[in-house]
Design a protein around this motif. Sequence first.
Motif, PDB file in Angstrom:
ATOM      1  N   PHE A 130       0.768  -1.115   0.158  1.00  0.00           N
ATOM      2  CA  PHE A 130       0.029  -0.137  -0.223  1.00  0.00           C
ATOM      3  C   PHE A 130       0.946   1.472  -0.094  1.00  0.00           C
ATOM      4  O   PHE A 130       1.634   1.460   0.507  1.00  0.00           O
ATOM      5  N   GLU A 131       0.813   1.859  -1.055  1.00  0.00           N
ATOM      6  CA  GLU A 131       1.184   3.159  -0.873  1.00  0.00           C
ATOM      7  C   GLU A 131       2.954   3.195  -1.121  1.00  0.00           C
ATOM      8  O   GLU A 131       3.155   3.824  -0.344  1.00  0.00           O
ATOM      9  N   GLY A 132       3.417   2.215  -1.644  1.00  0.00           N
ATOM     10  CA  GLY A 132       5.005   1.867  -2.469  1.00  0.00           C
ATOM     11  C   GLY A 132       5.455   1.640  -1.013  1.00  0.00           C
ATOM     12  O   GLY A 132       6.388   1.017  -1.256  1.00  0.00           O
ATOM     13  N   ASP A 133       4.713   1.024  -0.029  1.00  0.00           N
ATOM     14  CA  ASP A 133       5.847  -0.163   0.663  1.00  0.00           C
ATOM     15  C   ASP A 133       4.957  -1.595   1.442  1.00  0.00           C
ATOM     16  O   ASP A 133       3.587  -1.566   0.435  1.00  0.00           O
ATOM     17  N   THR A 134       5.647  -2.313   1.348  1.00  0.00           N
ATOM     18  CA  THR A 134       4.949  -4.125   1.665  1.00  0.00           C
ATOM     19  C   THR A 134       4.856  -4.154   3.304  1.00  0.00           C
ATOM     20  O   THR A 134       5.857  -3.794   3.967  1.00  0.00           O
ATOM     21  N   GLN A 135       3.852  -4.743   3.656  1.00  0.00           N
ATOM     22  CA  GLN A 135       3.519  -5.048   5.132  1.00  0.00           C
ATOM     23  C   GLN A 135       3.453  -6.347   5.262  1.00  0.00           C
ATOM     24  O   GLN A 135       3.322  -7.040   4.783  1.00  0.00           O
ATOM     25  N   ILE A 136       4.471  -6.877   6.344  1.00  0.00           N
ATOM     26  CA  ILE A 136       4.367  -8.259   7.072  1.00  0.00           C
ATOM     27  C   ILE A 136       3.710  -8.647   8.401  1.00  0.00           C
ATOM     28  O   ILE A 136       4.994  -7.484   9.288  1.00  0.00           O
ATOM     29  N   GLY A 137       3.838  -9.597   9.003  1.00  0.00           N
ATOM     30  CA  GLY A 137       3.724  -9.609   9.900  1.00  0.00           C
ATOM     31  C   GLY A 137       4.469 -10.725  10.466  1.00  0.00           C
ATOM     32  O   GLY A 137       4.467 -11.666   9.691  1.00  0.00           O
ATOM     33  N   LEU A 138       5.106 -10.839  11.363  1.00  0.00           N
ATOM     34  CA  LEU A 138       6.672 -11.661  11.868  1.00  0.00           C
ATOM     35  C   LEU A 138       6.142 -12.687  12.655  1.00  0.00           C
ATOM     36  O   LEU A 138       6.339 -11.355  13.983  1.00  0.00           O
TER      37      LEU A 138
END
Length: 195
Positions: free
Chosen positions: A158-166
Amino acid sequence: MRRWGTGLAAMVLAGGGLAVTAGTAGAVTASSAKAAAACETGWGSGEKTAQAAGHKPLENIRTGQHACYDRMVFDVKGGTAADRVGYRVNYVDTLYQDGSGEAIPVGGGAVLEIRVAAPSYDPETGGESYPGRARKPLPGVDITGYKTFKDTRFGASFEGDTQIGLGVRARLPFRVFQSGGNVVVDVAHSWNAVR
């Protein structure tokens, strides 16, 4: 005499715990070997950030096990050491998906939210560059048997960022750094780790 010295050296290397004097180098003992095997744990568990100097697409996410920590690597397509890949990594109580705000369940005793300034699509063409799907485990990543990593979830791009939950075993010290065109996240096996 030569065979005896070689055998004794092999016993020390195998953990025999015997002291060996090697010329002026001094003695190698079990206690000095243990000190050399201590793992770095001074990374802390607070937020780690770096500013981006542009957005290149995320190509892959991979993991690995090391003696002192578990590692996650974000491969940025066409990234080099000269490119500053931004990131923000911190512990959260709940992972909320960017864009929708929906909670994403992540297994483990603690959750690291990882945001890397590399979208899962090519910003120039809009074509997919990484096949992550919201709420699903990371494709091609198997963390079975890892000491620290317990779960992975794709949040969003979203909006150029990738978000991950670790999901990790507990709130443990971690470090984040850029190596070449990659962003690396290491999470220690414990606060007082010894190999």
